[in-house]
Write an enzyme that holds these catalytic residues in place. Structure first.
Site, mmCIF file in Angstrom:
data_model
loop_
_atom_site.group_PDB
_atom_site.id
_atom_site.type_symbol
_atom_site.label_atom_id
_atom_site.label_comp_id
_atom_site.label_asym_id
_atom_site.label_seq_id
_atom_site.Cartn_x
_atom_site.Cartn_y
_atom_site.Cartn_z
ATOM 1 C CD GLU B 60 -1.826 -2.383 1.451
ATOM 2 O OE1 GLU B 60 -0.696 -2.629 1.929
ATOM 3 O OE2 GLU B 60 -2.701 -3.261 1.301
ATOM 4 C CG HIS B 129 -10.002 -6.792 7.510
ATOM 5 N ND1 HIS B 129 -8.802 -7.169 8.074
ATOM 6 C CD2 HIS B 129 -9.845 -6.972 6.182
ATOM 7 C CE1 HIS B 129 -7.976 -7.567 7.123
ATOM 8 N NE2 HIS B 129 -8.578 -7.456 5.964
#
Lengths: 333, 327
Positions: B60, B129
């Site tokens: 990322e 998450h």
């Protein structure tokens, strides 16, 4: 390198050295604030690589030790010094400072102060070149310590995967701030770390500009020919501390003296004298002329330039509002 | 007007902009061959090829930085970060590079990139998450933050974000990709600034954004039918900057405010809206504003605990009743 080029580059390297030493003095006089990272000792790295590349045409990005890279790309030394003085005439209009010199026109894409931050930015610049189809390359100059950041590996992987036209130049000056490379890094020779990504890599002496130039020519040719990234490691040394608040307690004076005997400027000067291309008197004149230029033009300009206006504090945070109104208000034509 | 899903609206905005400008590209994990985790880039790889629809490695920080670097040269990357939880890894590049480069270069460089990411608690995805992180993004100078509550906004905000020269973060929600709604057939650009009156009312203003707009609308319905309270719902689709004028206008009319957010309360949209109310229209208030928000816990896995941690329309109703002294 041709004799004329060597003489020109010697003149440039003397300017780079004297410019940085004058910054030191201005910092002591409190004309320059913030952090200041100086380049003396490493001049052959930037100069050798950029002699093999096309300054002002190729895109260059680096870390916070960035004054010399900017000037080598074509930035006006007056604008760079004025930036250090925080003036409106500075290369970043006084908003950046020493660690954030930029010159978009000369394709110097900036100095960045997060160690390793420029790696993916350089790969992105290369991606843009690839999309647009130009013959430029992206050149990323960083120190050895940046290679211990995760993005180093992430970037090498993507650059190799997508065959991006980017040259990574590692100026290995043996210290990450105040920690020696042996104490921070499992593998001292950085080019070995690149092998795993299938990127061609080379290591050479970073003090002799002719050696740097030859290695860089090979590197630049490789990248410009569309073969993907290349990694060039230059073994060098910074004479001063990491920044101004560094008393260099982590290394010996003997080690420093040893490196100073292989000074990049003196190596080139002595070669030119030996070849009969110049005399010691010529060199002394060059130094005097350089100091006079720095004092009478660079410093004078910086001293006399205006401060940014406080009313403009928030200018440059966002794009000019008027130009963005269709998207900000939804009233697109 | 087409009645399409939220993900289809996002896909359509991508497709139109990529067809128009060869420098618009998109990148992220599984967005190409796989078509995107939430289908937002479905079919684009086949149409535009791997140079412009880039399946990235799971890096990322690296690929976000790469997109930002490309934007310095005029490329307009739409960078998808699969889950906002992973955006922590990209924040150095988003905040230190994209958001600051214009300022620290004195206006010479600009980073016209779009970051899209799905946040929010979905169904038992656990602590790593389920984050809502709009609070982190909305306090960064140089970054615009928008968050669509319906397909029309999802389409129009992405269109505007791609065209805008500033970096824009678009906060989407994992539970909303299949939501249906009307989207104009013609090209539509939703404003990146301001707010919307999602329902007009006179007695109290319910401020929401993204998924909490829907809690507010449902609460307004209940308040109207069961308690005779007329609630106005303001959709704060722009979180940075927040719409000071819109907030002031509504509170000056209703004199009461409830702010509903899925994020935890400390340092959030609720605290900012209340600060704006204090600064802009304190003397218009008939009661102290109230926040509806998540519990300050890492998101639990257990279904019952998860439900207990996250607010919904019933919590909004309760907050309003409390405000009126009816609970």
């Amino acid at each position: 390198m041709k004799i004329e080029d060597k003489k020109r580059v010697l003149r440039e390297m003397v300017l780079h050295r004297r410019f940085e030493e004058r910054c030191y003095q201005a910092y002591i006089e409190r004309k320059i604030g913030g952090f200041l990272h100086l380049y003396p000792g490493q001049e052959a790295c930037c100069n050798g690589v950029m002699e093999a590349a096309r300054p002002g045409h190729d895109y260059v990005i680096t870390g916070y030790r960035d004054h010399v890279h900017a000037i080598k790309c074509g930035a006006d030394p007056k604008a760079v010094m004025a930036e250090l003085y925080g003036k409106e005439t500075g290369s970043s209009k006084g908003r950046g400072g020493s660690m954030h010199i930029f010159d978009g026109d000369k394709r110097f894409m900036g100095g960045y102060a997060l160690v390793g931050g420029p790696f993916p930015l350089a790969a992105g610049i290369a991606k843009a070149i690839q999309l647009k189809g130009g013959d430029e390359i992206a050149i990323c100059f960083l120190g050895d310590a940046a290679n211990n950041q995760g993005v180093f590996h992430e970037t090498l992987n993507m650059a190799a995967l997508w065959k991006l036209p980017v040259l990574f130049v590692c100026e290995n000056n043996l210290y990450g701030i105040g920690t020696s490379i042996e104490r921070s890094t499992a593998v001292v020779h950085q080019h070995k770390r690149v092998a795993a990504y299938n990127i061609p890599a080379d290591e050479c002496d970073g003090q002799d500009i002719e050696i740097v130039y030859e290695a860089a020519r090979k590197a630049v040719d490789h990248v410009r020919s569309g073969n993907g990234p290349y990694f060039l490691e230059l073994m060098t040394y910074r004479y001063r501390g990491h920044s101004m608040s560094d008393s260099r307690g982590y290394r010996s004076r003997e080690e420093e003296e040893l490196w100073k005997q292989r000074d990049p400027i003196f190596i080139l000067r002595d070669r030119l004298i030996k070849d009969g291309a110049m005399t010691m008197a010529d060199f002394e004149t060059l130094e005097k002329e350089t100091d006079a230029y720095i004092e009478n033009e660079v410093i004078k300009f910086s001293e006399e330039s205006p401060e940014p206006r406080v009313e403009d504090l928030e200018k440059y945070v966002f794009a000019d509002r008027e130009t963005q109104l269709p998207w900000l208000t939804g009233k697109a034509a | 007007m087409a009645n399409i899903m939220y993900w289809e609206a996002i896909q359509r905005a991508h497709d139109e902009e990529m067809a128009r400008d060869p420098l618009v590209i998109c990148m992220g994990e599984d967005i190409g061959v796989a078509g995107g985790t939430y289908k937002a880039t479905k079919g684009l790889y086949e149409k535009y090829g791997p140079l412009r629809v880039m399946d990235t490695p799971i890096s990322e920080g690296g690929f976000t930085g790469l997109g930002i670097g490309a934007s310095f040269l005029g490329v307009r990357p739409i960078i998808e970060i699969m889950s906002v939880n992973f955006a922590w890894l990209a924040m150095d590049q988003m905040f230190n590079s994209a958001a600051k480069v214009r300022y620290m270069s004195g206006g010479q460089l600009t980073a016209p990139c779009v970051f899209r990411s799905a946040g929010g608690a979905a169904h038992q995805l656990g602590a790593q998450h389920s984050a809502r992180m709009e609070k982190v993004f909305m306090g960064i100078a140089g970054l615009r933050v928008v968050t669509p509550s319906n397909p029309k906004q999802a389409y129009g905000l992405l269109k505007s974000a791609i065209r805008c020269d500033d970096p824009v973060f678009i906060n989407e929600h994992e539970l909303m990709y299949n939501m249906k709604g009307e989207v104009p057939d013609g090209e539509y650009f939703h404003p990146l600034e301001g707010s919307e009156v999602a329902r007009s009312g006179t007695d109290v203003t319910l401020f929401g954004y993204n998924i909490s707009v829907h809690w507010c609308l449902k609460a307004a319905e209940i308040l109207d039918k069961q308690y005779g309270i007329s609630a106005e719902v303001i959709d704060l689709y722009s979180l940075a900057p927040l719409d000071r004028e819109g907030i002031k206008k509504s509170v000056s009319k209703t004199h009461r405010a409830v702010i509903a957010e899925e994020d935890e309360a400390p340092v959030g949209v609720g605290s900012e809206v209340i600060a704006i109310i204090n600064e802009e229209c304190f003397f218009e208030l008939d009661a102290a504003p109230v926040r509806v928000h998540s519990a300050l816990v890492p998101q639990p896995y257990n279904h019952t605990l998860e439900k207990a941690a996250i607010p919904d329309h019933e919590d909004v109703v309760k907050a309003v009743l409390k405000l009126f002294g009816k609970a």
